[in-house]
Design a protein around this motif. Structure first.
Motif, PDB file in Angstrom:
ATOM      1  N   GLN A  13       1.111  -0.933  -0.326  1.00 46.68           N
ATOM      2  CA  GLN A  13      -0.202   0.125   0.016  1.00 46.68           C
ATOM      3  C   GLN A  13       0.827   1.343   0.108  1.00 46.68           C
ATOM      4  N   ALA A  14       0.659   2.340  -0.454  1.00 45.61           N
ATOM      5  CA  ALA A  14       0.683   3.457  -0.540  1.00 45.61           C
ATOM      6  C   ALA A  14       1.118   3.490   0.936  1.00 45.61           C
ATOM      7  N   GLY A  15       2.757   4.221   1.032  1.00 47.38           N
ATOM      8  CA  GLY A  15       2.956   4.689   2.792  1.00 47.38           C
ATOM      9  C   GLY A  15       4.053   3.199   3.156  1.00 47.38           C
ATOM     10  N   ASP A  16       4.162   2.391   1.949  1.00 47.98           N
ATOM     11  CA  ASP A  16       4.617   1.234   2.835  1.00 47.98           C
ATOM     12  C   ASP A  16       6.363   1.244   2.568  1.00 47.98           C
ATOM     13  N   SER A  17       6.793  -0.073   2.937  1.00 51.54           N
ATOM     14  CA  SER A  17       8.352   0.019   2.326  1.00 51.54           C
ATOM     15  C   SER A  17       7.901  -1.276   1.540  1.00 51.54           C
ATOM     16  N   ARG A  66      14.106   8.818  -0.600  1.00 52.29           N
ATOM     17  CA  ARG A  66      12.884   7.740  -0.560  1.00 52.29           C
ATOM     18  C   ARG A  66      13.843   6.271  -0.568  1.00 52.29           C
ATOM     19  N   ASN A  83      11.285   3.304   0.790  1.00 54.98           N
ATOM     20  CA  ASN A  83      10.330   3.624   1.813  1.00 54.98           C
ATOM     21  C   ASN A  83       9.639   4.921   1.103  1.00 54.98           C
ATOM     22  N   THR A  84       8.226   4.845   1.975  1.00 54.30           N
ATOM     23  CA  THR A  84       7.510   5.739   1.641  1.00 54.30           C
ATOM     24  C   THR A  84       6.607   5.421   0.096  1.00 54.30           C
ATOM     25  N   LEU A  85       6.217   4.437  -0.809  1.00 50.72           N
ATOM     26  CA  LEU A  85       5.839   4.094  -1.294  1.00 50.72           C
ATOM     27  C   LEU A  85       5.110   4.894  -1.939  1.00 50.72           C
ATOM     28  N   LYS A  86       4.849   4.833  -2.975  1.00 49.95           N
ATOM     29  CA  LYS A  86       3.372   6.261  -4.096  1.00 49.95           C
ATOM     30  C   LYS A  86       3.688   5.224  -4.657  1.00 49.95           C
ATOM     31  N   ASP A  89       5.228   5.344  -7.967  1.00 49.47           N
ATOM     32  CA  ASP A  89       6.571   3.942  -8.103  1.00 49.47           C
ATOM     33  C   ASP A  89       6.453   2.587  -9.063  1.00 49.47           C
ATOM     34  N   SER A 116      -3.401   2.268  -3.935  1.00 49.05           N
ATOM     35  CA  SER A 116      -3.434   4.700  -3.091  1.00 49.05           C
ATOM     36  C   SER A 116      -4.339   3.773  -2.048  1.00 49.05           C
TER      37      SER A 116
END
Length: 116
Positions: A13-17, A66, A83-86, A89, A116
């Motif tokens: 999910q977005a925000g994950d690493s 990131r 990190n902080t995946l969007k 990405d 997202s």
């Protein structure tokens, strides 16, 4: 000849690493630069990050702060900590290496999907 074997990737999910790694096999003593590209359908493959045998590092502006690239020279492996995946990405991530003779090799690619 060099072969590159990637591992990692997946759905987050977005925000994950997420981490991806790549191991080189074959004539690994010839390798200078190792790195990662990514590609989405209909777009050109783009450089994400690379690291030289001497430790010089380049990051694309889109991932600076990131993503972290590192390598283990003894076993010629390269790692990409994301990190902080969007959602943007999301792509197939390809491991690559360039030898001292300027020959480039590619891995088979691993899918990274960020929802997202």
């Amino acid at each position: 000849q060099v072969q590159l074997v990637e591992s990692g990737g997946g759905l987050v999910q977005a925000g994950d690493s997420l981490n991806v790694s790549c191991a080189a096999e074959g004539d690994i003593r010839t390798i200078n630069v190792m790195g990662w590209y990514r590609q989405t359908p209909g777009k050109q493959r783009e450089l994400v990050a690379h690291i030289s045998s001497g430790g010089s590092i380049y990051y694309a502006d889109s991932v600076k702060g990131r993503f972290t690239i590192s390598r283990e020279n003894a076993k010629m492996r390269v790692f990409l900590e994301m990190n902080t995946l969007k959602p943007e990405d999301t792509a197939v991530y390809y491991c690559t290496c360039t030898t001292w003779a300027m020959r480039t090799y590619w891995g088979q690619g691993t899918q990274v999907t960020v929802s997202s």
